[in-house]
Design a protein around this motif. Structure first.
Motif, mmCIF file in Angstrom:
data_model
loop_
_atom_site.group_PDB
_atom_site.id
_atom_site.type_symbol
_atom_site.label_atom_id
_atom_site.label_comp_id
_atom_site.label_asym_id
_atom_site.label_seq_id
_atom_site.Cartn_x
_atom_site.Cartn_y
_atom_site.Cartn_z
ATOM 1 N N TYR A 82 73.737 -19.999 -16.284
ATOM 2 C CA TYR A 82 72.865 -20.030 -17.526
ATOM 3 C C TYR A 82 72.253 -21.505 -17.311
ATOM 4 C CZ TYR A 82 75.012 -15.979 -19.298
ATOM 5 O OH TYR A 82 75.694 -14.641 -19.458
ATOM 6 N N VAL A 83 72.835 -22.528 -16.779
ATOM 7 C CA VAL A 83 72.289 -23.794 -16.827
ATOM 8 C C VAL A 83 71.771 -24.162 -15.459
ATOM 9 C CG1 VAL A 83 73.666 -24.863 -18.769
ATOM 10 C CG2 VAL A 83 74.526 -24.783 -16.214
ATOM 11 N N ASP A 85 70.107 -21.963 -13.224
ATOM 12 C CA ASP A 85 68.938 -21.183 -13.289
ATOM 13 C C ASP A 85 68.110 -21.457 -14.368
ATOM 14 O OD1 ASP A 85 66.945 -19.045 -13.055
ATOM 15 O OD2 ASP A 85 68.079 -17.976 -11.983
ATOM 16 N N PRO A 86 66.747 -22.054 -14.221
ATOM 17 C CA PRO A 86 66.070 -22.465 -15.513
ATOM 18 C C PRO A 86 65.727 -21.281 -16.115
ATOM 19 C CG PRO A 86 64.911 -23.244 -13.206
ATOM 20 C CD PRO A 86 66.412 -22.699 -13.023
ATOM 21 N N THR A 89 68.398 -20.523 -18.425
ATOM 22 C CA THR A 89 68.266 -21.576 -19.498
ATOM 23 C C THR A 89 66.990 -21.445 -20.504
ATOM 24 O OG1 THR A 89 69.239 -23.032 -17.919
ATOM 25 C CG2 THR A 89 68.470 -24.047 -19.777
ATOM 26 N N LYS A 90 66.032 -20.943 -20.159
ATOM 27 C CA LYS A 90 64.870 -20.790 -20.873
ATOM 28 C C LYS A 90 65.083 -19.733 -21.960
ATOM 29 C CE LYS A 90 59.804 -20.132 -20.969
ATOM 30 N NZ LYS A 90 58.742 -19.653 -19.878
ATOM 31 N N ASP A 93 68.090 -20.524 -24.310
ATOM 32 C CA ASP A 93 67.835 -21.559 -25.113
ATOM 33 C C ASP A 93 66.695 -21.201 -26.187
ATOM 34 O OD1 ASP A 93 69.567 -23.214 -24.161
ATOM 35 O OD2 ASP A 93 68.479 -24.655 -23.242
ATOM 36 N N ALA A 100 72.517 -22.629 -23.698
ATOM 37 C CA ALA A 100 72.959 -22.405 -22.296
ATOM 38 C C ALA A 100 74.012 -23.209 -21.968
ATOM 39 C CB ALA A 100 71.850 -22.248 -21.374
ATOM 40 N N GLN A 101 73.934 -24.565 -22.159
ATOM 41 C CA GLN A 101 74.785 -25.601 -21.790
ATOM 42 C C GLN A 101 76.001 -25.269 -22.667
ATOM 43 O OE1 GLN A 101 74.677 -28.004 -19.338
ATOM 44 N NE2 GLN A 101 76.941 -27.587 -19.705
ATOM 45 N N CYS A 104 77.907 -22.533 -21.152
ATOM 46 C CA CYS A 104 78.499 -22.879 -19.953
ATOM 47 C C CYS A 104 79.721 -23.669 -20.032
ATOM 48 C CB CYS A 104 77.319 -23.681 -19.124
ATOM 49 S SG CYS A 104 78.156 -24.344 -17.568
#
Length: 113
Positions: A82-83, A85-86, A89-90, A93, A100-101, A104
Motif C-alpha cells: 500500500y505504500v 506502490d504509488p 497509496t493514491k 489516501d 495507506a501508511q 501499513c
C-alpha cells in the motif's frame, strides 16, 4: 503482476459469480472499514492500539470473505504494498491522506499467524 498466484486465481473464481447486490455489499463493507480506519488515524490512535488492530483485522477478514484466504503474513505484505506502490497509496489516501501508511503500520503490528 499477480496473475500467477493462487490468491489471484481464487479471487477471480469468487468474483466471477458476484452479482450487483454482492458488489454493492462488498463496496459498502470496504468503505465502512476504510472510514473506521481513517477515524482512528485522525483520532491519533496508534497503529498498535486494540481499536486499530480490531479495524485492521476487519480489513483482513473482508479480503478473506470476498476474495481469498488472507493470512496475517499476506496481509502484512499487502500493507507494505500500500505504500510501496504509488497506485495503491493514491487510491487509499483518497479516503484520508496518510491512510495507506497507517494501514501499513497496523498490518505490520498485527500478531503473526
Amino acid at each position: 503482476r499477480w496473475g500467477s498466484t493462487p490468491e489471484y486465481a481464487e479471487s477471480v473464481r469468487r468474483t466471477q459469480s458476484y452479482g450487483p447486490a454482492d458488489w454493492a455489499e462488498l463496496k459498502r463493507e470496504a468503505e465502512s472499514i476504510y472510514r473506521d480506519l481513517a477515524a482512528l488515524m485522525h483520532a491519533h490512535e496508534p497503529a498498535t492500539s486494540p481499536a486499530t488492530q480490531a479495524a485492521i483485522e476487519a480489513h483482513r477478514q473482508h479480503i478473506t470473505r470476498w476474495f481469498y484466504p488472507c493470512t496475517r503474513a499476506i496481509h502484512r505484505q499487502l500493507g507494505a504494498m500500500y505504500v510501496a506502490d504509488p497506485r495503491f497509496t493514491k487510491n487509499i489516501d483518497r479516503v484520508a491522506p496518510g491512510l495507506a501508511q497507517y494501514m501499513c503500520d497496523a498490518t505490520a503490528a498485527a500478531p503473526a499467524d
